[in-house]
Design a protein around this motif. Structure first.
Motif, short mmCIF file in Angstrom:
data_model
loop_
_atom_site.label_atom_id
_atom_site.label_comp_id
_atom_site.label_asym_id
_atom_site.label_seq_id
_atom_site.Cartn_x
_atom_site.Cartn_y
_atom_site.Cartn_z
N PHE A 195 0.84 -1.20 0.00
CA PHE A 195 0.00 0.00 0.00
C PHE A 195 0.87 1.25 0.00
N ASN A 196 0.37 2.30 -0.63
CA ASN A 196 1.11 3.57 -0.58
C ASN A 196 0.72 4.33 0.69
N ASP A 197 1.34 5.49 0.90
CA ASP A 197 1.14 6.23 2.15
C ASP A 197 -0.31 6.67 2.33
N GLN A 198 -0.96 7.07 1.24
CA GLN A 198 -2.35 7.51 1.34
C GLN A 198 -3.27 6.36 1.74
N GLU A 199 -2.99 5.17 1.25
CA GLU A 199 -3.82 4.01 1.59
C GLU A 199 -3.59 3.59 3.04
N VAL A 200 -2.37 3.68 3.51
CA VAL A 200 -2.09 3.40 4.92
C VAL A 200 -2.82 4.41 5.80
N GLU A 201 -2.82 5.66 5.39
CA GLU A 201 -3.52 6.69 6.15
C GLU A 201 -5.02 6.42 6.17
N TRP A 202 -5.57 5.97 5.03
CA TRP A 202 -7.00 5.64 4.98
C TRP A 202 -7.32 4.52 5.96
N ALA A 203 -6.49 3.49 6.00
CA ALA A 203 -6.73 2.38 6.93
C ALA A 203 -6.68 2.87 8.38
N THR A 204 -5.73 3.72 8.68
CA THR A 204 -5.61 4.26 10.04
C THR A 204 -6.83 5.09 10.40
N ASP A 205 -7.27 5.93 9.47
CA ASP A 205 -8.44 6.79 9.72
C ASP A 205 -9.71 5.97 9.90
N ASN A 206 -9.74 4.76 9.34
CA ASN A 206 -10.93 3.90 9.45
C ASN A 206 -10.79 2.86 10.56
N ASN A 207 -9.89 3.14 11.50
CA ASN A 207 -9.77 2.36 12.74
C ASN A 207 -9.32 0.92 12.52
N PHE A 208 -8.56 0.67 11.47
CA PHE A 208 -7.97 -0.66 11.31
C PHE A 208 -6.89 -0.88 12.36
N GLN A 209 -6.82 -2.11 12.86
CA GLN A 209 -5.72 -2.52 13.71
C GLN A 209 -4.56 -2.94 12.81
N SER A 210 -3.49 -2.17 12.82
CA SER A 210 -2.33 -2.49 11.99
C SER A 210 -1.50 -3.57 12.67
N VAL A 211 -1.20 -4.65 11.92
CA VAL A 211 -0.45 -5.76 12.50
C VAL A 211 0.63 -6.22 11.54
N ARG A 212 1.64 -6.85 12.12
CA ARG A 212 2.69 -7.50 11.35
C ARG A 212 2.53 -9.00 11.55
N LEU A 213 2.81 -9.78 10.52
CA LEU A 213 2.56 -11.22 10.58
C LEU A 213 3.80 -12.04 10.95
N GLY A 214 4.88 -11.37 11.27
CA GLY A 214 6.08 -12.09 11.64
C GLY A 214 7.31 -11.26 11.35
N PRO A 215 8.49 -11.82 11.54
CA PRO A 215 9.72 -11.04 11.39
C PRO A 215 10.14 -10.80 9.95
N TYR A 216 9.49 -11.49 8.99
CA TYR A 216 9.92 -11.40 7.60
C TYR A 216 8.83 -10.77 6.73
N VAL A 217 9.26 -10.23 5.61
CA VAL A 217 8.31 -9.67 4.63
C VAL A 217 7.76 -10.83 3.80
N LEU A 218 6.45 -11.00 3.83
CA LEU A 218 5.80 -12.12 3.15
C LEU A 218 5.31 -11.71 1.77
#
Length: 244
Positions: A195-218
């Motif tokens: 996702f680009n920065d604007q899409e990340v901001e949209w998710a944050t503004d819509n109360n998404f819980q941001s999570v990471r799925l582990g130590p590596y990029v999947l």
């Protein structure tokens, strides 16, 4: 017993008249004969046990011996909002999401998606993949594939648990106890480019819980299946059956 798909309109009273590609598979590959028993599902949750009575090159007629509705209680139904992936990668997500019990798949158009041409044809293919996966895994209620949506058009309000899987998240993970009160889960997974920065901001503004799925990029397709599996497991830890 292997399971096959029958369209509801092919059922009249106690008779099933099976047509389409299933006929070739049953006649030529499995070499069914009159008197053979088969199991079918109609995509609405109903399972049929039937006895084959007559076979032609174009159809198979059977008599329903038994039918029942497969009731499944899922206190944490999962909707997977997946950024559309290239080629067969999306097929893999559709197949495995069906097997893992995802209730609904939303194909999402975002900035880095390369949906390509013939999107309607791809959706038709995904529907076929869902049915084939249901036959393989024994699922009676196929995963629903919604219409393609732009990211900003997703209605988040209906989901008590909106989860945004983001490779740049450093601190937050899905942990036991996250799913407490039964409710719908919305998993948002990006395409190959994320996702680009604007899409990340949209998710944050819509109360998404941001999570990471582990130590590596999947890879995107791996992230989708990992996230669904984790949510299903957390649902089981909540003291309820999280299978769909």
């Amino acid at each position: 017993m292997r399971r096959f798909f029958v369209r509801p309109e092919e059922i009249t009273g106690e008779t099933i008249l099976l047509t389409g590609p299933e006929v070739h598979h049953l006649r030529v590959v499995l070499r069914l004969q009159p008197g053979s028993n088969i199991e079918l599902f109609d995509g609405t949750g109903t399972i049929y046990q039937a006895e084959v009575q007559n076979l032609t090159p174009d159809s198979i007629r059977g008599r329903i011996i038994q039918k029942y509705v497969e009731l499944v209680h899922d206190p944490f139904p999962v909707t997977l909002a997946q950024g559309i992936l290239k080629g067969k990668k999306m097929d893999v997500v559709v197949q495995k999401a069906t097997e893992l019990g995802v209730a609904t798949l939303i194909p999402v158009l975002s900035c880095y998606c390369e949906a390509g041409k013939n999107l309607e044809r791809r959706i038709d293919r995904w529907q076929r993949v869902v049915l084939e996966s249901c036959k393989q895994c024994g699922r009676a209620n196929p995963m629903r594939i919604s219409s393609v949506q732009e990211l900003a058009d997703i209605s988040v309000a209906a989901f008590p648990y909106p989860v945004f899987c983001w490779e740049k998240e450093k601190r937050s993970f899905l942990t036991p106890g996250y799913l407490a009160v039964p409710g719908q889960v919305l998993l948002l997974i990006g395409p190959e480019g994320g996702f680009n920065d604007q899409e990340v901001e949209w998710a944050t503004d819509n109360n998404f819980q941001s999570v990471r799925l582990g130590p590596y990029v999947l890879r995107a397709e791996t992230a989708a299946l990992a996230a669904v599996s984790i949510v299903k497991y957390l649902g089981s830890l909540a003291g309820t059956d999280g299978d769909n």
